[in-house]
Design an enzyme around this catalytic site. Structure first.
Site, short mmCIF file in Angstrom:
data_model
loop_
_atom_site.label_atom_id
_atom_site.label_comp_id
_atom_site.label_asym_id
_atom_site.label_seq_id
_atom_site.Cartn_x
_atom_site.Cartn_y
_atom_site.Cartn_z
CE LYS A 123 94.97 54.88 30.24
NZ LYS A 123 96.28 54.70 29.22
N GLY B 290 98.55 57.25 45.44
CA GLY B 290 98.05 57.79 44.46
C GLY B 290 96.69 59.42 44.21
N GLY C 60 102.45 53.54 41.91
CA GLY C 60 103.16 52.45 41.49
C GLY C 60 102.99 50.92 42.74
NE ARG D 112 105.98 62.05 47.34
CZ ARG D 112 105.56 61.76 46.35
NH1 ARG D 112 106.49 62.67 45.31
NH2 ARG D 112 104.58 60.86 45.89
#
Length: 399
Positions: free
Chosen positions: A199, A356, A379, A37
């Site tokens: 999920k 992710g 997200g 990052r």
């Protein structure tokens, strides 16, 4: 609507507040274990410094919940940034206190400083107007280059924009919007959307949004078991979301009605233990009665599924990949994700890896240069793909 970027502004001699994503992992000795990052922020930082900005960087690190905690200090990041820039980087031990104010007042054009963790103040996540105004200080320009937090309306991502003259994006956010938004408006066909992870509930809105654009879906990871359950198959002790079984049925029916190809794993690698030395085996294909028996759980796609998915990927011209095929963190459960990574990497296509765990897998099993784009947002990537408005982007100045 198009937003201003750092390419569009003059920063010479101006105080510029820049939100970066310095949420890097630290070990017990406060040493940075992954500087990805920091490296990602360097192009925008160097561009602004070359333009003569008085550059103030702010970021969060971890979840200190409004309390000052040494393990979440950005001091090690300021030190590492100094090494990469080959120049001194001043560090303020607060965000809006006396030390920060003193350093900001003495900052010269072409120089940079780092503020302490914005989340040491609980007003940051509350997007408190008073804190936002103090954080903006005397800055004329705000730059947001922290895509990973752009879906949060915090003081350092949205609040400060109300107290500066211009708010623009850095190179990272500019590229995120280019690939996750612009290039997927009218993607070259065939367009294959690969969805994995644990999920269905995490990806359901992305699947729905992409059904208007994608020709083909590949579904892997634990979310595949909810779809198989919806088809009436036994899935043993595999992770499923019973509340989403009916929704999975609806998606399968909608895909069939629209002529969208929907590829679920033909077979599954299963285990009875979640550990590196666990025994695994692959079921027979589902259509041949290869259901998962009780006491066993699926942890990866099987060999037939790997071959099927590789063929689909090879024929694609646009690929969006979000989510692994299994528990790739353990080598004995990683075959599916490893094979898919290789297939996407060598595809003659625009290849977008949507943040992710997918990016982690891409870097683990391949090289970043083998993909068109690796998103920095988890997200935030999902919400942008869903078509949602990101507060940290919406607040930027329109062109």
């Amino acid at each position: 609507m198009a937003k201003l970027t750092i390419r569009d502004i003059d920063v010479q001699g101006k105080e510029v507040l820049m939100r970066v994503d310095f949420n890097v992992p630290l070990d017990d000795n406060f040493e940075i274990t992954d500087e990805t990052r920091i490296l990602g922020a360097l192009p925008s930082i160097k561009h602004l410094l070359a333009g003569g900005a008085k550059l103030i960087l702010c970021s969060h690190l971890g979840r200190p919940d409004g309390e000052v905690q040494e393990k979440f200090s950005l001091r090690p990041v300021a030190k590492r940034l100094s090494e990469h820039l080959g120049a001194a980087v001043a560090f303020a031990d607060d965000t809006i206190g006396e030390h920060a104010a003193t350093l900001r007042a003495s900052l010269e054009a072409g120089h940079v400083m780092v503020l302490e963790n914005t989340r040491f103040d609980k007003r940051e996540t509350a997007n408190d107007a008073e804190y936002s105004k103090a954080l903006a200080g005397n800055a004329e320009i705000f730059v947001n280059d922290a895509f990973g937090t752009a879906h949060r309306a915090h003081s350092s991502t949205e609040g400060v924009t109300h107290f500066v003259s211009q708010s623009v994006s850095g190179f990272l956010i500019e590229k995120e919007l280019e690939f996750l938004q612009d290039k997927l408006q009218s993607p070259e066909k065939p367009f294959v959307a690969i969805m994995g992870g644990a999920k269905v509930s995490d990806k359901i809105q992305v699947i729905k949004a992409m059904m208007a654009k994608a020709d083909t879906f590949i579904i892997g990871g634990a979310m595949a078991y909810t779809f198989r359950l919806a088809q009436g198959y036994k899935v043993g002790d595999s992770l499923v979301e019973p509340k989403f079984v009916e929704l999975a049925k609806d998606i399968l029916e909608e895909a069939e009605a629209k002529g969208i190809k929907f590829h679920l794993p033909a077979d599954t690698r299963i285990t009875q233990e979640f550990k590196p030395t666990a025994e695994t085996k692959v079921t027979a294909p589902y259509l041949d009665g290869g259901e998962i028996p009780d006491g066993w759980e699926g942890i990866d796609i099987g060999d037939v599924a790997i071959g099927d998915f590789e063929k689909v990927v090879a024929g694609a011209k646009t690929i969006l990949w979000n989510g692994p095929m299994g528990v790739f963190e353990l080598d004995n459960f990683a075959a599916g994700t490893k094979a898919l990574t290789a297939a996407v990497a060598k595809a003659d296509a625009l290849t977008i890896v949507g943040g992710g765990d997918s990016v982690t897998a891409a870097n683990k099993f391949s090289d970043a240069s083998n993909f068109s784009f690796l998103s920095t947002g988890g997200g935030a990537s999902l919400e942008l793909l869903e078509g949602k408005i990101l507060p940290g982007v919406a607040a930027l100045t329109d062109k």
